[in-house]
Design an enzyme around this catalytic site. Structure first.
Site, PDB file in Angstrom:
ATOM      1  N   GLU A 150       1.019  -0.967   0.134  1.00 26.93           N
ATOM      2  CA  GLU A 150       0.009  -0.133   0.237  1.00 26.93           C
ATOM      3  C   GLU A 150       1.050   1.498  -0.259  1.00 26.93           C
ATOM      4  OE1 GLU A 150      -3.159  -2.112   3.416  1.00 26.93           O
ATOM      5  OE2 GLU A 150      -2.390  -0.138   3.302  1.00 26.93           O
TER       6      GLU A 150
ATOM      7  N   CYS B  63       3.630   8.263   1.366  1.00 24.50           N
ATOM      8  CA  CYS B  63       3.734   7.386   2.837  1.00 24.50           C
ATOM      9  C   CYS B  63       3.987   5.984   2.195  1.00 24.50           C
ATOM     10  CB  CYS B  63       2.769   7.490   3.189  1.00 24.50           C
ATOM     11  SG  CYS B  63       2.957   5.628   4.643  1.00 24.50           S
TER      12      CYS B  63
ATOM     13  N   CYS C  51       5.013  -8.065   7.609  1.00 27.72           N
ATOM     14  CA  CYS C  51       5.803  -7.614   8.567  1.00 27.72           C
ATOM     15  C   CYS C  51       5.961  -8.493   9.716  1.00 27.72           C
ATOM     16  CB  CYS C  51       5.446  -6.483   9.234  1.00 27.72           C
ATOM     17  SG  CYS C  51       6.347  -5.132  10.522  1.00 27.72           S
TER      18      CYS C  51
ATOM     19  N   CYS D 122       3.342  -6.487  16.127  1.00 28.33           N
ATOM     20  CA  CYS D 122       2.704  -5.034  17.102  1.00 28.33           C
ATOM     21  C   CYS D 122       1.095  -5.410  16.862  1.00 28.33           C
ATOM     22  CB  CYS D 122       2.848  -4.193  16.485  1.00 28.33           C
ATOM     23  SG  CYS D 122       4.383  -3.090  16.241  1.00 28.33           S
TER      24      CYS D 122
ATOM     25  N   CYS E 130      -1.258  -3.494  15.103  1.00 27.68           N
ATOM     26  CA  CYS E 130      -0.645  -3.206  13.181  1.00 27.68           C
ATOM     27  C   CYS E 130      -1.797  -4.870  12.468  1.00 27.68           C
ATOM     28  CB  CYS E 130       0.242  -3.333  13.330  1.00 27.68           C
ATOM     29  SG  CYS E 130       0.947  -2.389  11.502  1.00 27.68           S
TER      30      CYS E 130
ATOM     31  N   ASN F  18      -6.630   2.840  15.088  1.00 28.38           N
ATOM     32  CA  ASN F  18      -7.186   3.062  13.802  1.00 28.38           C
ATOM     33  C   ASN F  18      -7.572   0.981  14.356  1.00 28.38           C
ATOM     34  OD1 ASN F  18      -7.242   4.311  11.943  1.00 28.38           O
ATOM     35  ND2 ASN F  18      -5.301   4.518  11.816  1.00 28.38           N
TER      36      ASN F  18
ATOM     37  N   CYS G 106      -3.568   0.827   8.526  1.00 33.44           N
ATOM     38  CA  CYS G 106      -2.309   0.226   7.689  1.00 33.44           C
ATOM     39  C   CYS G 106      -2.172  -1.090   7.459  1.00 33.44           C
ATOM     40  CB  CYS G 106      -1.286   0.737   8.947  1.00 33.44           C
ATOM     41  SG  CYS G 106       0.450   0.930   8.324  1.00 33.44           S
TER      42      CYS G 106
END
Ligand code: SAH
Length: 349
Positions: A94, A107, A114, A118, A121, A292, A334
């Protein structure tokens, strides 16, 4: 997979070596490099001042990668546009285009997925797939500029992935980006965000790149931070803060801190006090973001909760702002779009 060399990831000296090995004069490399990085050529056939025999040769030896817009979500409340890009191997990342002051800020993602884990996330839910190549980071800028018809003046490495976990490619990307023979973007307009990989923060400080460093803090105690950010078990807050001070001492650039407010988790008076103590004497700036919502997770916060926490911090002398919410109507958090694309792919198979 394409076996040809990824020419957009090559530095000018590397290209010079490769072309002189093919028996070409030195100036050819600069010509080709300019076509790629300044004129943004997508095919060798566009490079009209290069002899056609050499163009064919280049085509046989090298590839100019490209990204495909798999989805494009334009906000109806502001100018934000979110892109889901398909990479040459079919993976997705993204990229978000935002209007900022008088310019456009992008961004970008640095990895597919990843490893950092976390808890709040979306990028980490389906795990890690691979690192992005320097060319794939550059192409997020180039393709977005092409699509939007705007020039990007600022960059944040805050999309999917942990930039410090793809350090070598990120450093090479930054070198290509800022090369005066190429695009020549000043790294003063670039922010790199990390969950806190201490040795890399120190290495970046030693390189004195002029980058702004943003550190994702999210909790002011080791117990609380380790519970949501596994990286904290490896590099606890004391070491992280020391590395941030080192960054400031070496570069003269103030570190900014990201803090996703999660109601009832990290926004109480004791959290504010612990945060004030942690950042004491740094003149630090804290960016507060109401977390979020990610549908697989239960964390939540209203903008009002973030503002209340900001006031708590201000009373304790910590400078904080609640980040402007852009593209709220397209704000799949995200990593969420990529995650959705992957789930849909799986479902339709
Ligand atoms: N891996 C890097 C950069 C990518 S994430 C880092 O950790 O900094 C960019 C920022 O978004 C980080 O501060 C990250 O913690 C934050 N973030 C991730 N998920 C979020 C969510 N659901 N709500 C708010 N911020 C989130």
């Amino acid at each position: 997979m394409d076996e040809k060399r990824d020419i957009l990831s090559m530095t000018l000296p590397e290209l010079r070596d490769a072309l002189t090995a093919l028996g070409e004069p030195k100036f050819r490399a600069s010509q080709v490099y300019r076509w790629l990085h300044q004129k943004k050529a997508q095919r060798f056939s566009q490079m009209l001042d290069i002899p056609s025999k050499l163009r064919d040769r280049l085509d046989a030896e090298f590839c100019i990668k490209s990204l495909f817009i798999a989805r494009r979500l334009a906000s109806s409340v502001d100018d934000t546009v979110k892109y889901l890009y398909r990479l040459p191997d079919g993976q997705h990342v993204e990229t978000v285009l935002m209007h900022y002051h008088n310019g456009w800020r992008l961004c970008i993602s640095t990895q597919v997925g990843c490893k950092m884990g976390c808890a709040f996330c979306a990028s980490t839910i389906a795990g890690f797939v691979r690192n992005l190549e320097p060319s794939e980071m550059l192409l997020q800028i180039m393709e977005t500029e092409r699509d939007a018809g705007e020039e990007i003046s600022g960059l944040v490495l805050m999309g999917i992935g942990e930039p410090m976990d793809n350090f070598e490619n990120v450093i090479r990307f930054l070198a290509l980006l800022s090369d005066p023979d190429g695009r020549g973007m000043s790294l003063r307009h670039v922010t790199i965000s990390t969950c806190g990989i201490v040795p890399r923060i120190r290495e970046l400080a030693d390189r004195k790149t002029g980058l702004t460093l943003a550190v994702s803090l999210h909790n002011p105690t080791n117990a609380g931070r380790s519970a949501v950010m596994p990286v904290n078990r490896r590099y606890p807050l004391e070491e992280l803060m020391e590395a941030c001070r080192y960054y400031f001492d070496k570069t003269g650039r103030r570190v900014t801190y990201e803090y996703a407010v999660m109601e009832g988790e990290n926004d109480g008076e004791s959290d504010a006090k612990a945060l004030a103590k942690l950042l004491h004497g740094q003149g630090a700036h804290v960016n507060l973001i109401p977390v979020n919502k990610v549908k697989e997770r239960s964390y939540h916060a209203t903008r009002r909760a973030a503002q209340q926490f900001m006031q708590r911090l201000e009373r304790l002398g910590v400078h904080a702002t609640v980040r402007r919410t852009l593209g709220s109507d397209i704000q799949a958090a995200c990593g969420q779009l990529r995650h959705e694309a992957d789930t849909q792919d799986t479902e339709s198979r």
